[in-house]
Scaffold this active site. Structure first.
Site, PDB file in Angstrom:
ATOM      1  N   ASP A   1       2.396   1.643   5.706  1.00 37.01           N
ATOM      2  CA  ASP A   1       1.515   0.248   5.577  1.00 37.01           C
ATOM      3  C   ASP A   1       1.694  -0.260   6.764  1.00 37.01           C
ATOM      4  OD1 ASP A   1       2.330  -0.968   2.507  1.00 37.01           O
ATOM      5  OD2 ASP A   1       1.444   0.767   2.997  1.00 37.01           O
TER       6      ASP A   1
ATOM      7  N   GLU B   1      -9.892  -6.130  -1.440  1.00 34.59           N
ATOM      8  CA  GLU B   1      -9.859  -4.741  -2.291  1.00 34.59           C
ATOM      9  C   GLU B   1     -11.168  -5.105  -3.200  1.00 34.59           C
ATOM     10  OE1 GLU B   1      -5.279  -3.476  -2.893  1.00 34.59           O
ATOM     11  OE2 GLU B   1      -6.018  -5.087  -4.211  1.00 34.59           O
TER      12      GLU B   1
ATOM     13  N   ASP C   1      -7.331  -4.488   3.749  1.00 31.07           N
ATOM     14  CA  ASP C   1      -6.016  -3.754   3.154  1.00 31.07           C
ATOM     15  C   ASP C   1      -5.577  -2.643   3.853  1.00 31.07           C
ATOM     16  OD1 ASP C   1      -4.930  -2.521  -0.318  1.00 31.07           O
ATOM     17  OD2 ASP C   1      -4.062  -2.407   1.712  1.00 31.07           O
TER      18      ASP C   1
ATOM     19  N   LEU D   1      -3.397  -0.162   3.894  1.00 33.30           N
ATOM     20  CA  LEU D   1      -3.203   1.148   3.205  1.00 33.30           C
ATOM     21  C   LEU D   1      -3.126   0.907   1.655  1.00 33.30           C
ATOM     22  CD1 LEU D   1      -3.058   3.817   4.710  1.00 33.30           C
ATOM     23  CD2 LEU D   1      -0.825   4.009   4.707  1.00 33.30           C
ATOM     24  N   ASP D   2      -4.318   1.179   1.017  1.00 28.61           N
ATOM     25  CA  ASP D   2      -4.410   0.857  -0.402  1.00 28.61           C
ATOM     26  C   ASP D   2      -3.818   2.216  -0.961  1.00 28.61           C
ATOM     27  OD1 ASP D   2      -6.494   1.458  -2.783  1.00 28.61           O
ATOM     28  OD2 ASP D   2      -5.437  -0.489  -2.942  1.00 28.61           O
TER      29      ASP D   2
ATOM     30  N   GLU E   1      -3.527  -7.770   3.894  1.00 34.15           N
ATOM     31  CA  GLU E   1      -2.540  -7.772   2.906  1.00 34.15           C
ATOM     32  C   GLU E   1      -1.114  -7.961   3.339  1.00 34.15           C
ATOM     33  OE1 GLU E   1      -2.158  -5.448  -1.558  1.00 34.15           O
ATOM     34  OE2 GLU E   1      -2.026  -4.290   0.330  1.00 34.15           O
ATOM     35  N   GLU E   2      -0.941  -7.339   4.471  1.00 32.78           N
ATOM     36  CA  GLU E   2       0.504  -7.301   4.907  1.00 32.78           C
ATOM     37  C   GLU E   2       0.903  -8.555   5.585  1.00 32.78           C
ATOM     38  OE1 GLU E   2       0.519  -4.046   2.849  1.00 32.78           O
ATOM     39  OE2 GLU E   2       2.009  -5.017   3.591  1.00 32.78           O
TER      40      GLU E   2
ATOM     41  N   ASP F   1       5.575  -7.442  -2.407  1.00 33.79           N
ATOM     42  CA  ASP F   1       5.289  -5.814  -2.679  1.00 33.79           C
ATOM     43  C   ASP F   1       6.135  -5.148  -1.432  1.00 33.79           C
ATOM     44  OD1 ASP F   1       1.806  -6.164  -3.294  1.00 33.79           O
ATOM     45  OD2 ASP F   1       3.581  -6.482  -4.603  1.00 33.79           O
TER      46      ASP F   1
HETATM   47  P1  FBP Z   1      -1.638  -1.612  -2.944  1.00 31.44           P
HETATM   48  O1  FBP Z   1      -2.649  -2.158  -2.051  1.00 31.44           O
HETATM   49  O2  FBP Z   1      -0.302  -2.435  -2.606  1.00 31.44           O
HETATM   50  O3  FBP Z   1      -1.446  -0.516  -2.610  1.00 31.44           O
HETATM   51  O4  FBP Z   1      -1.908  -1.962  -4.509  1.00 31.44           O
HETATM   52  C1  FBP Z   1      -3.057  -1.613  -5.097  1.00 31.44           C
HETATM   53  C2  FBP Z   1      -3.005  -0.472  -5.997  1.00 31.44           C
HETATM   54  O5  FBP Z   1      -2.023   0.349  -5.427  1.00 31.44           O
HETATM   55  C3  FBP Z   1      -4.230   0.046  -6.199  1.00 31.44           C
HETATM   56  O6  FBP Z   1      -4.851   0.948  -5.139  1.00 31.44           O
HETATM   57  C4  FBP Z   1      -4.164   0.960  -7.296  1.00 31.44           C
HETATM   58  O7  FBP Z   1      -5.380   1.008  -8.393  1.00 31.44           O
HETATM   59  C5  FBP Z   1      -3.104  -0.113  -8.187  1.00 31.44           C
HETATM   60  O8  FBP Z   1      -2.456  -0.846  -7.132  1.00 31.44           O
HETATM   61  C6  FBP Z   1      -2.283   0.785  -9.196  1.00 31.44           C
HETATM   62  O9  FBP Z   1      -1.419  -0.045  -9.848  1.00 31.44           O
HETATM   63  P2  FBP Z   1      -0.606   0.347 -10.955  1.00 31.44           P
HETATM   64  O10 FBP Z   1       0.539   1.170 -10.528  1.00 31.44           O
HETATM   65  O11 FBP Z   1      -0.052  -1.067 -11.631  1.00 31.44           O
HETATM   66  O12 FBP Z   1      -1.522   1.049 -11.959  1.00 31.44           O
END
Ligand code: FBP
Length: 395
Positions: A130, A335, A176, A178-179, A153-154, A124
């Site tokens: 992040d 997550e 995680d 920064l989700d 996650e990183e 990613d």
């Molecule tokens: P990150 O932790 O890399 O940000 O990915 C998770 C995420 O961003 C979730 O927060 C979110 O629900 C999902 O991915 C969105 O995925 P998509 O763009 O495929 O709907």
């Protein structure tokens, strides 16, 4: 060190605090050390006269209760408490404030956008924030040494935390940082998600992967920080869910949502419907049913934000398997597990699309992905019935 007598040497912006035993600390160092000084002083006091300390429930609703005070008062609910978990939750609170400061001014400083094309362990693209959030969390946890290892996650592998003052720690933390990071550049809410476990390995030695590959049921604490219209920290230690809103004027997380309970049912569902054609039949049937019943679709694209809305207003969040992510996209350890513990503690449910309770899944890899359906208990049960009816695969 008694806190009774402190006096100020000067009033320049860099305030100097001098204690009667001659120790002088600049404000910046004091703010870093204050939680620990307060913790030792207050927990000694709390221990001495714990019996007459009112529990959180007895504190009047209109009285400000800071996160630190809440954690300390809740500590006495755990007879075996050593203050380590208290220290850990505190460190995460401090890191959240530091990250919040950068998130809030992200649009002004050169911190949005990609981190020079850097990628994390699953390819990613990393965002600058992040990386910043990741480093601050690791730093705060390493400072206190209340945990013996970290997974993020990183980072590909677990990060060992050297003992501080040769203290052996009994906890590991995963997060995680920064989700929903893809939302940063467009100023949408993002969040930090964390989970805390007691280590299984011998505290006299280094932590190992087995300390992290524990089922969600073994979490001793879980939570998230939501950087939204206001910044909130919501967490549980297995005794209900409480939410704290950051008051920037005093720099404190203040108890704003006591004993959060998720609505039993709702008419809102949350899924990336753009992938509809790539979902399995049972998922498509469930989504058809939601729109047939004129349910509202809400999807922010940051799981922590969508789940926070559902915790307050009810609903169901879905991330099933797709062609790109046949096992689901979201990570089990940092997550799905922490959010599943929170939602269950608030009266909700969380399962994967094989109908297994998320918290019962035994992890086999650090960055393992899983499918998830999480939210109001009635809605998760309805989905379960749909999957049982339409699933072509034996369940
Ligand atoms: P990150 O932790 O890399 O940000 O990915 C998770 C995420 O961003 C979730 O927060 C979110 O629900 C999902 O991915 C969105 O995925 P998509 O763009 O495929 O709907």
């Amino acid at each position: 060190m008694s806190c009774a007598s402190v006096w100020y040497t000067n009033v320049t912006p860099n305030l100097l605090f001098c204690f009667e035993n001659g120790i002088c600390l600049h404000l910046t160092r004091l703010t870093k050390q204050l939680p620990r000084l307060m913790a030792t002083a207050t927990s000694k006091k709390a221990a001495q006269n714990g019996a007459d300390q009112p529990s959180i429930a007895q504190i009047p609703i209109n009285r400000i209760v800071t996160l630190d005070e809440f954690i300390l008062r809740s500590e006495k609910d755990f007879s075996y408490a050593t203050g380590e978990l208290t220290g850990l939750l505190r460190d995460i609170g401090v890191a959240a404030k530091i990250i919040n400061r950068e998130v809030n001014k992200a649009g002004l400083v050169n911190i949005i956008g990609e981190a020079n094309g850097a990628e994390n362990q699953s390819g990613d693209t990393q965002q600058k924030l992040d990386v910043y959030a990741n480093e601050r969390l690791i730093e705060c946890l390493q400072n206190s040494g209340e945990c013996c290892a970290i997974a993020s996650e990183e980072n590909d592998d677990i990060i060992h935390v050297p003992p501080v003052n040769s203290k052996q720690s009994h906890y590991v933390v995963m997060f995680d940082p920064l989700d929903g990071s893809s939302n940063i550049d467009v100023n949408m809410s993002v969040g930090t998600i964390f989970a805390i476990y007691r280590r299984k390995s011998d505290p006299s030695g280094p932590a190992s992967l087995t300390d992290f590959l524990q089922s969600g049921m073994k979490q001793v604490a879980a939570g998230y920080v939501l950087y939204g219209t206001s910044t909130m920290l919501v967490y549980t230690t297995g005794r209900g869910v409480n939410g704290f809103t950051l008051d920037p004027s005093i720099g404190e997380f203040c108890l704003s949502h006591r004993n959060m309970v998720i609505p039993e049912d709702s008419q809102t569902y949350s899924v990336n419907q753009g992938y509809y054609s790539k979902f399995d039949l049972e998922m498509r049937r469930y989504i058809d049913n939601c729109s047939d019943q004129n349910f509202g679709l809400r999807y922010i694209g940051s799981m922590v934000s969508d789940v926070h809305r559902i915790l307050i207003q009810g609903g169901i969040f879905l991330y099933p398997s797709t062609r790109k992510y046949p096992k689901g996209k979201l990570r089990l350890l940092y997550e799905c597990n922490p959010l599943a513990m929170l939602i269950e503690q608030a009266g909700g449910k969380a399962m994967n699309t094989q109908l297994k309770r998320i918290l019962d899944v035994t992890p086999t890899e650090l960055h393992q992905r899983c499918t998830i359906a999480i939210g109001s208990p009635k809605m998760v049960d309805d989905l379960k019935a749909f999957i049982e009816r339409y699933s072509a695969l034996p369940l």
